[in-house]
Scaffold this motif. Structure first.
Motif, short mmCIF file in Angstrom:
data_model
loop_
_atom_site.label_atom_id
_atom_site.label_comp_id
_atom_site.label_asym_id
_atom_site.label_seq_id
_atom_site.Cartn_x
_atom_site.Cartn_y
_atom_site.Cartn_z
N PRO A 204 0.98 -1.17 -0.08
CA PRO A 204 0.03 -0.24 0.04
C PRO A 204 0.65 1.19 0.03
O PRO A 204 1.99 1.16 0.66
N ARG A 205 0.37 2.25 -0.60
CA ARG A 205 1.04 3.61 -0.48
C ARG A 205 0.33 4.56 0.17
O ARG A 205 -0.90 4.60 0.41
N ILE A 206 1.10 5.35 0.83
CA ILE A 206 0.56 6.55 1.86
C ILE A 206 -0.21 7.38 0.99
O ILE A 206 -0.03 7.61 0.01
N GLY A 207 -1.29 8.17 1.64
CA GLY A 207 -2.18 9.05 0.95
C GLY A 207 -1.33 10.28 0.65
O GLY A 207 -0.11 10.34 0.65
N ALA A 208 -2.34 11.41 0.35
CA ALA A 208 -1.96 12.66 -0.03
C ALA A 208 -1.45 13.37 1.34
O ALA A 208 -1.66 12.99 2.19
N VAL A 209 -0.56 14.52 0.67
CA VAL A 209 0.04 15.20 1.93
C VAL A 209 -0.76 16.38 2.53
O VAL A 209 -0.49 16.62 3.47
N GLU A 210 -1.86 16.56 1.58
CA GLU A 210 -2.43 17.98 2.15
C GLU A 210 -3.22 17.65 3.39
O GLU A 210 -3.18 18.63 4.37
N PRO A 211 -3.86 16.40 3.83
CA PRO A 211 -4.36 16.52 5.13
C PRO A 211 -3.45 16.49 6.40
O PRO A 211 -3.67 17.06 7.52
N VAL A 212 -2.22 16.16 5.89
CA VAL A 212 -1.08 16.19 7.02
C VAL A 212 -0.81 17.56 7.34
O VAL A 212 -0.40 18.14 8.51
N LEU A 213 -0.62 18.43 6.34
CA LEU A 213 -0.22 19.99 6.27
C LEU A 213 -1.40 20.59 7.06
O LEU A 213 -1.14 21.30 7.86
N GLU A 214 -2.76 20.10 6.82
CA GLU A 214 -4.07 20.72 7.48
C GLU A 214 -3.72 20.42 9.12
O GLU A 214 -4.10 21.15 9.98
N ASP A 220 -2.76 20.09 16.59
CA ASP A 220 -3.22 19.08 17.35
C ASP A 220 -2.41 17.68 17.35
O ASP A 220 -2.68 17.15 16.17
N PRO A 221 -1.53 17.12 18.26
CA PRO A 221 -0.80 16.16 17.99
C PRO A 221 -1.60 14.91 17.61
O PRO A 221 -1.24 13.90 17.04
N ARG A 222 -2.89 14.76 18.09
CA ARG A 222 -3.83 13.67 17.90
C ARG A 222 -3.98 13.69 16.47
O ARG A 222 -4.12 12.53 15.82
N GLN A 223 -4.69 14.63 15.74
CA GLN A 223 -4.79 14.67 14.30
C GLN A 223 -3.70 14.39 13.54
O GLN A 223 -3.75 13.64 12.61
N LEU A 224 -2.41 14.86 14.11
CA LEU A 224 -1.21 14.68 13.23
C LEU A 224 -0.83 13.07 13.41
O LEU A 224 -0.57 12.48 12.36
N ALA A 225 -1.05 12.42 14.51
CA ALA A 225 -0.63 11.09 14.72
C ALA A 225 -1.33 10.20 13.91
O ALA A 225 -0.95 9.29 13.28
N LEU A 226 -2.68 10.43 13.60
CA LEU A 226 -3.51 9.73 12.51
C LEU A 226 -2.97 9.56 11.44
O LEU A 226 -3.30 8.51 10.42
N LEU A 227 -2.20 10.59 10.95
CA LEU A 227 -1.80 10.79 9.53
C LEU A 227 -0.36 10.67 9.19
O LEU A 227 0.00 10.64 8.09
#
Ligand SMILES: C[C@@](CO)(OP(=O)(O)O)[C@H](O)COP(=O)(O)OP(=O)(O)OC[C@H]1O[C@@H](n2ccc(N)nc2=O)[C@H](O)[C@@H]1O
Ligand SMILES: Nc1ncnc2c1ncn2[C@@H]1O[C@H](COP(=O)(O)OP(=O)(O)O)[C@@H](O)[C@H]1O
Length: 320
Positions: A204-214, A220-227
């Motif tokens: 599997p390839r990881i997803g797009a970078v945009e959500p990580v930038l958001e 919020d480290p919790r949000q970042l951790a998921l991505l």
């Protein structure tokens, strides 16, 4: 007239972790196109450059025995590259480089790249060069794909080989636990293993970078951790299956998420806050899954001069 020898210059330079590393297919030049988010961490090397009659490199600190002290040292390559760039003799640069390692060697944290970046910054000061950061960054990119980032620091989006950088707003200090493995992994071997896995199947390839930038913009480290994601992780784990256990142990110890850093084998665990990072580090170091653990924060600054001139005795005959 006596020439005044300039005092040595010491530069502190950070390690990096890749928060997101999307790896394209193998290019004809042997590299892979990357889309990667780098963050500079408070694990650092210190590099001192000094005018010397006996030129060369010496390496101290953790893992020093695994670092070449000859012309293959990336810091020495940086000396030669900068000397050639400014019209000095690369075969007789007349400098000594002393490296104090705090960044794990061959750990996927850009330790050699960091020393090269620090050497460029140190020599620019030692030789009083009028050279901008952009010009240094161009020389840095010729030395290695990671060198421009550790020169710049902070958080940045890297494309191309990883050397084309755009700074990214990160509104938060993130707290990390870093698990160091007993032995390093070679970066080209890990890229080759990913090519092999891709030729055999379809990892599997990881997803797009945009959500990580958001997530980074939200702070919020919790949000970042998921991505957090790294296409090289499957290859590193395939070469070093024990990393699976390390990654599990960090999350069991209370980290929000864990990831292999770049080409590995170092694992980086994102934690809620500083206290949680200390607790996770203590538990992980008792789990027997890695050689040692460190606590680190990011983002931090890139390579910068830290020589404390005020503490240096003024040599006789030189007046402030
Ligand atoms: C994987 C990353 C992720 O940040 O870091 P590390 O895990 O090594 O720290 C980097 O891409 C490593 O950068 P760096 O260590 O400077 O590598 P380089 O000296 O430029 O390249 C070493 C070798 O790695 C492979 N390589 C590197 C970068 C890239 N975009 N594609 C590649 O295929 C090539 O085989 C190349 O010959
Ligand atoms: N100054 C240096 N510091 C560390 N490693 C170096 C240096 N110069 C050359 N190397 C070589 O580069 C290899 C990769 O080391 P390093 O840059 O620490 O890891 P990574 O590429 O995984 O981030 C090491 O095995 C070592 O032989």
């Amino acid at each position: 007239m006596l020439a005044v020898v300039p005092p040595p210059v010491t530069v502190r330079v950070p390690a990096k972790v890749n928060l997101h590393l999307a790896c394209g297919d193998l290019r004809e030049d042997g590299y892979h196109d990357l889309t990667t988010l780098f963050q500079a961490l408070s694990l650092t090397d210190e590099v001192t450059v000094a005018v010397a009659e006996e030129p060369g490199v010496e390496v101290h600190g953790e893992g020093a025995a695994q670092v070449p002290a000859g012309p293959e040292n990336l810091a020495w390559k940086a000396v030669r590259a900068l000397a050639a760039h400014v019209g000095r003799d690369p075969d007789a640069p007349g400098v000594r480089v002393t490296i104090n390692k705090g960044i794990p060697v061959a750990g996927g944290m850009a330790g050699g790249s960091a020393d090269a970046a620090a050497t460029l910054v140190g020599l620019a000061a030692l030789w009083r060069l009028e050279i901008g950061r952009d010009e240094l960054s161009t020389i840095a990119a010729e030395l290695g794909s990671d060198v421009p980032f550790v020169l710049q620091g902070g958080t940045a989006l890297g494309t191309g080989r990883g050397e084309q950088l755009v700074p990214v707003l990160a509104r938060h200090t993130y707290h990390w636990v870093i698990a160091l493995d007993r032995e390093g992994l070679s970066t080209p071997t890990v890229f080759r293993e990913l090519d092999r896995l891709r030729a055999e199947g379809n990892p599997p390839r990881i997803g797009a970078v945009e959500p990580v930038l958001e997530a980074l913009a939200s702070g919020d480290p919790r949000q970042l951790a998921l991505l957090l994601g790294n296409d090289l992780q499957a290859a590193a784990v395939s070469l070093r299956p024990g990393l699976r256990r390390t990654l599990r142990a960090g999350v069991n110890a209370g980290a929000l998420a864990g990831i292999v850093s770049g080409s590995g084998p170092t694992c980086a665990f994102l934690c809620t806050d500083a206290d949680s990072a200390v607790r996770v580090a203590a538990e992980l170091s008792g789990a027997g899954v890695c050689r040692t653990v460190r606590v680190a924060q990011g983002p931090v600054a890139g390579a910068r001069v830290v020589t404390d001139d005020s503490a240096r005795p003024i040599p006789p005959g030189v007046h402030a």
